[in-house]
Design a protein around this motif. Structure first.
Motif, mmCIF file in Angstrom:
data_model
loop_
_atom_site.group_PDB
_atom_site.id
_atom_site.type_symbol
_atom_site.label_atom_id
_atom_site.label_comp_id
_atom_site.label_asym_id
_atom_site.label_seq_id
_atom_site.Cartn_x
_atom_site.Cartn_y
_atom_site.Cartn_z
ATOM 1 N N LYS A 274 0.848 -1.191 0.000
ATOM 2 C CA LYS A 274 0.000 0.000 0.000
ATOM 3 C C LYS A 274 0.885 1.243 0.000
ATOM 4 O O LYS A 274 1.869 1.322 0.733
ATOM 5 C CB LYS A 274 -0.901 0.023 1.235
ATOM 6 C CG LYS A 274 -1.767 -1.218 1.393
ATOM 7 C CD LYS A 274 -2.773 -1.346 0.257
ATOM 8 C CE LYS A 274 -3.685 -2.558 0.480
ATOM 9 N NZ LYS A 274 -4.654 -2.726 -0.622
ATOM 10 N N THR A 275 0.524 2.210 -0.820
ATOM 11 C CA THR A 275 1.305 3.440 -0.921
ATOM 12 C C THR A 275 0.389 4.652 -0.752
ATOM 13 O O THR A 275 -0.841 4.550 -0.844
ATOM 14 C CB THR A 275 2.019 3.543 -2.279
ATOM 15 O OG1 THR A 275 1.032 3.624 -3.321
ATOM 16 C CG2 THR A 275 2.926 2.342 -2.510
ATOM 17 N N ILE A 276 1.027 5.805 -0.539
ATOM 18 C CA ILE A 276 0.294 7.067 -0.450
ATOM 19 C C ILE A 276 1.184 8.174 -1.004
ATOM 20 O O ILE A 276 2.405 8.160 -0.802
ATOM 21 C CB ILE A 276 -0.149 7.374 0.998
ATOM 22 C CG1 ILE A 276 -1.095 8.576 1.025
ATOM 23 C CG2 ILE A 276 1.062 7.595 1.917
ATOM 24 C CD1 ILE A 276 -1.819 8.764 2.344
ATOM 25 N N ALA A 285 -3.714 9.288 5.398
ATOM 26 C CA ALA A 285 -2.869 8.125 5.705
ATOM 27 C C ALA A 285 -3.483 7.319 6.845
ATOM 28 O O ALA A 285 -3.491 6.083 6.817
ATOM 29 C CB ALA A 285 -1.459 8.584 6.067
ATOM 30 N N ARG A 288 -6.413 5.222 5.591
ATOM 31 C CA ARG A 288 -6.003 4.039 4.826
ATOM 32 C C ARG A 288 -5.405 2.968 5.736
ATOM 33 O O ARG A 288 -5.625 1.777 5.525
ATOM 34 C CB ARG A 288 -4.997 4.444 3.749
ATOM 35 C CG ARG A 288 -5.586 5.367 2.702
ATOM 36 C CD ARG A 288 -4.660 5.514 1.514
ATOM 37 N NE ARG A 288 -5.052 6.634 0.680
ATOM 38 C CZ ARG A 288 -4.409 6.999 -0.408
ATOM 39 N NH1 ARG A 288 -3.332 6.329 -0.811
ATOM 40 N NH2 ARG A 288 -4.810 8.040 -1.115
ATOM 41 N N MET A 289 -4.652 3.388 6.736
ATOM 42 C CA MET A 289 -4.096 2.408 7.678
ATOM 43 C C MET A 289 -5.213 1.680 8.419
ATOM 44 O O MET A 289 -5.164 0.460 8.604
ATOM 45 C CB MET A 289 -3.177 3.105 8.686
ATOM 46 C CG MET A 289 -1.847 3.580 8.099
ATOM 47 S SD MET A 289 -0.840 4.377 9.372
ATOM 48 C CE MET A 289 0.448 5.138 8.353
ATOM 49 N N ASP A 292 -7.044 -0.773 6.013
ATOM 50 C CA ASP A 292 -6.300 -1.979 5.658
ATOM 51 C C ASP A 292 -5.670 -2.678 6.853
ATOM 52 O O ASP A 292 -4.967 -3.679 6.684
ATOM 53 C CB ASP A 292 -5.212 -1.629 4.633
ATOM 54 C CG ASP A 292 -5.795 -1.148 3.313
ATOM 55 O OD1 ASP A 292 -6.736 -1.794 2.826
ATOM 56 O OD2 ASP A 292 -5.323 -0.125 2.798
ATOM 57 N N GLN A 296 1.985 0.941 8.518
ATOM 58 C CA GLN A 296 2.893 1.715 7.685
ATOM 59 C C GLN A 296 2.342 1.845 6.270
ATOM 60 O O GLN A 296 1.618 0.979 5.794
ATOM 61 C CB GLN A 296 4.290 1.054 7.578
ATOM 62 C CG GLN A 296 4.981 0.806 8.891
ATOM 63 C CD GLN A 296 4.756 -0.621 9.385
ATOM 64 O OE1 GLN A 296 3.867 -1.331 8.891
ATOM 65 N NE2 GLN A 296 5.554 -1.038 10.352
ATOM 66 N N LEU A 297 2.714 2.938 5.629
ATOM 67 C CA LEU A 297 2.448 3.123 4.205
ATOM 68 C C LEU A 297 3.728 3.604 3.538
ATOM 69 O O LEU A 297 4.457 4.432 4.098
ATOM 70 C CB LEU A 297 1.354 4.180 3.985
ATOM 71 C CG LEU A 297 -0.093 3.788 4.311
ATOM 72 C CD1 LEU A 297 -0.968 5.038 4.336
ATOM 73 C CD2 LEU A 297 -0.637 2.794 3.295
ATOM 74 N N HIS A 310 4.532 6.130 9.391
ATOM 75 C CA HIS A 310 4.157 5.110 10.365
ATOM 76 C C HIS A 310 3.012 5.624 11.225
ATOM 77 O O HIS A 310 2.861 6.828 11.449
ATOM 78 C CB HIS A 310 5.366 4.770 11.245
ATOM 79 C CG HIS A 310 5.203 3.526 12.058
ATOM 80 N ND1 HIS A 310 4.435 3.483 13.202
ATOM 81 C CD2 HIS A 310 5.710 2.274 11.899
ATOM 82 C CE1 HIS A 310 4.479 2.268 13.708
ATOM 83 N NE2 HIS A 310 5.239 1.512 12.935
#
Length: 320
Positions: A274-276, A285, A288-289, A292, A296-297, A310
């Motif tokens: 997973k990215t941002i 962020a 999304r954390m 999912d 971390q992303l 983090h």
């Protein structure tokens, strides 16, 4: 102690106040619309005044107006007649709050306010009062009774004033198209402000960029993750992200393999991590954390690896 059903009493109080606010919807008329338009075209500020409990509501109203894009100043009605009238400038609009509209301070103050030629708006609960008859516009906050069992302590009436003030502030905010970005300008401190302006890059840029190749051995993996204290490292092939290894991946590796000889980063990494984007808001962020269930992303810009954000970064900044 009297045998009182405390829970029942509390519910009745809330029901009384809720009913009073519901009744206010019937009082929103042309005067309300005209006041909003007057303030939208105002060259000066909104001066809000009151006495007693109404003064406290007036202060809250000023705070809400200021934070939503309408410049406002509080002027205590008692202080106004002892020098504070100098606050008022020719281009200002004045809002006076009073339940009865007949308090001694209001009766003394209003003639002075009329002399200045400023528009006077009354948020008042008595349409036959001195204040109501002298005002240019009336926002009616009449209530049937106070929630106080003796019908004395300002309770329902101040709730009605508070709600009317909020209705006015929100109407102005909506007409101004006052966005969350605008809101952030007035709330730079605290968790609220940070949610509105703090970017992923503001946090990730302080973290470093732990990186491994897919061929790195397990010792290199553990050393890299430990060194950067982010609980993770990106796995890169040339300039492309091919995976991520987290503390959780290490634990799962230990459960799965008895012999670690020959294992590489590519064997234990999580693919398609997973990215941002680094310009996203930090609060995104967090969303999304949570979605999912990760901590971390990987941070990217134009699909190029920039670092790691983090969950602890967000905790430290009070985003959570």
């Amino acid at each position: 102690m009297h045998n009182i059903d405390i829970k029942k009493n509390a519910v009745e109080t809330l029901e009384l106040e809720a009913a009073a606010i519901q009744q206010l919807t019937k009082t929103i008329d042309k005067d309300f619309v005209d006041v909003v338009n007057q303030i939208l075209n105002l060259q000066g500020r909104v001066i809000v005044t009151g006495i007693g409990k109404s003064a406290i509501i007036a202060q809250k109203m000023v705070a809400t107006l200021n934070s939503t894009g309408t410049p406002a100043i509080f002027m205590h009605a008692a202080d106004a007649i002892h020098g504070d009238l100098g606050i008022i400038q020719p281009a200002d609009l004045i809002i006076a709050l009073s339940k009865s509209g007949n308090t001694p301070e209001i009766k003394v103050l209003v003639p002075f306010l009329k002399q200045t030629g400023n528009t006077l708006v009354a948020i008042v609960g008595n349409l036959n009062s001195f204040l109501a008859t002298q005002a240019d516009y009336i926002l009616n906050t009449t209530v049937e009774r106070e929630a106080c069992p003796n019908n004395l302590a300002p309770t329902t009436s101040t709730t009605a004033q508070l709600a009317m003030g909020d209705a006015l502030a929100v109407a102005l905010q909506t007409c101004r198209q006052f966005s969350d970005r605008d809101f952030a300008k007035y709330h730079p401190g605290g968790a609220l402000g940070k949610q509105l302006y703090l970017r992923v890059a503001d946090l990730a840029d302080n973290n470093g960029k732990p990186t491994l190749s897919p061929d790195a051995n397990i010792r290199e993996v553990i050393i890299t993750i430990t060194k950067h204290r982010l609980g993770a490292t990106a796995v890169m092939h040339a300039d492309e992200i091919v995976g991520i290894i987290t503390d959780g991946d290490i634990r799962r590796m230990l459960e799965k393999y008895e012999d670690l000889t020959g294992l590489t980063a590519g064997d234990i990494m999580t693919r398609a991590p997973k990215t941002i984007a680094r310009q996203e808001l930090a609060v995104e962020a967090l969303h999304r954390m949570r979605q999912d269930n990760i901590a971390q992303l990987l941070v990217v810009e134009d699909n190029r690896y920039q670092g790691i954000i983090h969950l602890q970064d967000l905790l430290k900044e009070g985003i959570i």
